[in-house]
Design an enzyme around this catalytic site. Structure first.
Site, PDB file in Angstrom:
ATOM      1  N   ASP A 102       0.854  -1.183   0.000  1.00  0.00           N
ATOM      2  CA  ASP A 102       0.000   0.000   0.000  1.00  0.00           C
ATOM      3  C   ASP A 102       0.892   1.235   0.000  1.00  0.00           C
ATOM      4  O   ASP A 102       1.793   1.350   0.828  1.00  0.00           O
ATOM      5  CB  ASP A 102      -0.898  -0.001   1.242  1.00  0.00           C
ATOM      6  CG  ASP A 102      -1.770   1.240   1.305  1.00  0.00           C
ATOM      7  OD1 ASP A 102      -2.646   1.394   0.435  1.00  0.00           O
ATOM      8  OD2 ASP A 102      -1.576   2.065   2.225  1.00  0.00           O
ATOM      9  N   GLU A 118      -1.183  -1.387  -6.113  1.00  0.00           N
ATOM     10  CA  GLU A 118      -2.397  -0.739  -6.608  1.00  0.00           C
ATOM     11  C   GLU A 118      -2.126  -0.160  -7.987  1.00  0.00           C
ATOM     12  O   GLU A 118      -1.016   0.321  -8.253  1.00  0.00           O
ATOM     13  CB  GLU A 118      -2.790   0.405  -5.676  1.00  0.00           C
ATOM     14  CG  GLU A 118      -3.311  -0.071  -4.360  1.00  0.00           C
ATOM     15  CD  GLU A 118      -3.539   1.110  -3.437  1.00  0.00           C
ATOM     16  OE1 GLU A 118      -4.698   1.424  -3.194  1.00  0.00           O
ATOM     17  OE2 GLU A 118      -2.553   1.703  -2.996  1.00  0.00           O
ATOM     18  N   ASP A 140      -3.110   1.038   7.173  1.00  0.00           N
ATOM     19  CA  ASP A 140      -2.324   0.785   5.962  1.00  0.00           C
ATOM     20  C   ASP A 140      -2.027  -0.708   5.796  1.00  0.00           C
ATOM     21  O   ASP A 140      -1.970  -1.219   4.676  1.00  0.00           O
ATOM     22  CB  ASP A 140      -1.013   1.576   5.991  1.00  0.00           C
ATOM     23  CG  ASP A 140      -1.251   3.077   5.926  1.00  0.00           C
ATOM     24  OD1 ASP A 140      -2.358   3.475   5.500  1.00  0.00           O
ATOM     25  OD2 ASP A 140      -0.352   3.847   6.302  1.00  0.00           O
TER      26      ASP A 140
END
Ligand SMILES: [Zn+2]
Length: 387
Positions: A197, A279, A362
């Site tokens: 992340d 991501e 997170d």
């Protein structure tokens, strides 16, 4: 299957004052010649290498450039016009008739006195074992110019360097940027995925719970911003120069930080036989809504750079990388899948309103990214297994 990647290895030269003077004079001579060739290309319309060569080669040789160097100058100018043409076509300088575009179209391309210059193997030779180069200059061949490089860079240069290297001068420092053609190892089939992340307080958090703090970097950026505001208020020439140097220093510090983090993440994935799930970064600015001071940090912070460093190092190590949909990774519970804004009572905390699972926010997001990586890999490789 394995693919070839072109990489640039940049090493810093440590010339003696005499060698540095010869390098500076050489760049200056090459760029004076480039400006002459550029003006000729502009007035005659001969902007391609072959045509331009006919007009200027003899003159460049007469100016004391060697045959190879003259040829490289011509190619540099022709390439610059090709790039300019592509930029004009893509509308990068505005629509036809706009003031900016008209100004750019109306004069020859100009080269700074210290603009970079390519050297091939006939004009530049590398002695990897003694960490020196020998290079053609307008003051004759300069031998034994020392350079600094890491062990990794030396191996790359020894094994994969191919073709030209650019001689570059920045902030009074000398560099050679060497092109290396490196084959990537085949990607190993991953045993699961490590989710990563990317954020602001924590630059990168893994699904293993490892958080890479951005505190040091954000503090540096904050100090730089204050200094910049003071310097910008001055607006003198020396203040501008200082600003430029500061910006470069900040960018170098950020790149170093990104390299270190990327290396740790890839090493850990490689050690545990896993792939890396990231991501899909395209939407990061749209997705995160922030208070104003943080927005500046985010804007200047190079998520894309960290993402690309991870992808590049992973490819070098044969570690699989998969990009996942970032939607709701921060609001979904990584234990039960329940999605709720209220799952995030604070910036750093996650607490599921359905099952009670609690974790650092997170880390929870990174676990979601890891799970999506596993699912995404299974979908995209189902066909391989069936075959
Ligand atoms: Zn839950």
């Amino acid at each position: 299957m394995c693919s070839i990647v072109k990489l640039v290895v940049q090493v810093r030269l440590l010339p003696t004052p005499e060698q540095a003077a010869a390098l500076a004079a050489t760049l200056s001579a090459c760029n004076t010649a480039a400006n002459f060739a550029s003006a000729t290309a502009f007035t005659t319309g001969a902007r391609r290498e072959y045509g331009l060569r006919k007009h200027v080669y003899r003159e460049l040789k007469a100016r004391g450039l060697g045959a190879q160097t003259a040829q490289h100058v011509i190619k540099k100018v022709a390439d610059a016009y090709t790039t300019l043409k592509a930029n004009l076509r893509n509308g990068n300088y505005g629509p036809p008739g706009s003031a900016r575009r008209t100004a750019i179209e109306g004069k020859p391309i100009a080269f700074r006195a210290q603009a970079g210059q390519p050297f091939d193997d006939r004009c530049l030779s590398w002695q990897i074992d003694t960490r020196t180069v020998s290079i053609w200059t307008t003051a004759g061949r300069m031998r034994d110019i020392a350079f600094t490089a890491s062990a990794e860079q030396l191996t790359m240069l020894a094994v994969y360097r191919k073709g030209e290297s650019d001689l570059v001068c920045r902030d009074g420092m000398w560099f050679l940027c060497a092109t290396c053609q490196v084959p990537d190892p085949p990607v190993a089939t991953p045993e699961g995925f490590m989710g990563v992340d990317l954020g602001i307080a924590n630059i990168a958090t893994t699904s293993d719970g490892k958080r890479h703090s951005g505190r040091g970097l954000n503090a540096v950026r904050h100090r730089q911003r204050q200094l910049r505001a003071r310097l910008q208020a001055k607006a003198t020439k020396s203040a501008k120069r200082l600003l430029k140097r500061r910006r470069r220093k900040e960018a170098r510090f950020a790149a170093d930080t990104n390299h270190t983090i990327a290396k740790q993440i890839v090493t850990e994935a490689e050690r545990t036989g896993r792939g890396i799930a990231l991501e899909d970064l395209g939407g990061i600015r749209d997705r995160v809504r922030l208070r104003k001071p943080q927005r500046v940090t985010l804007h200047s912070w190079s998520f894309h750079q960290l993402g690309s460093f991870i992808a590049y190092k992973a490819a070098r190590a044969g570690v699989a990388v998969i990009y996942v949909d970032p939607a709701y990774t921060s609001q979904a519970c990584s234990a039960c899948g329940h999605v709720d804004k209220k799952n995030r009572p604070g910036q750093a905390t996650f607490c599921c309103t359905s099952c009670g699972f609690a974790e650092h926010a997170d880390v929870n997001a990174a676990r979601n990214i890891a799970a999506r990586g596993v699912a995404g890999w299974a979908v995209s490789h189902a066909a391989d297994d069936a075959a």
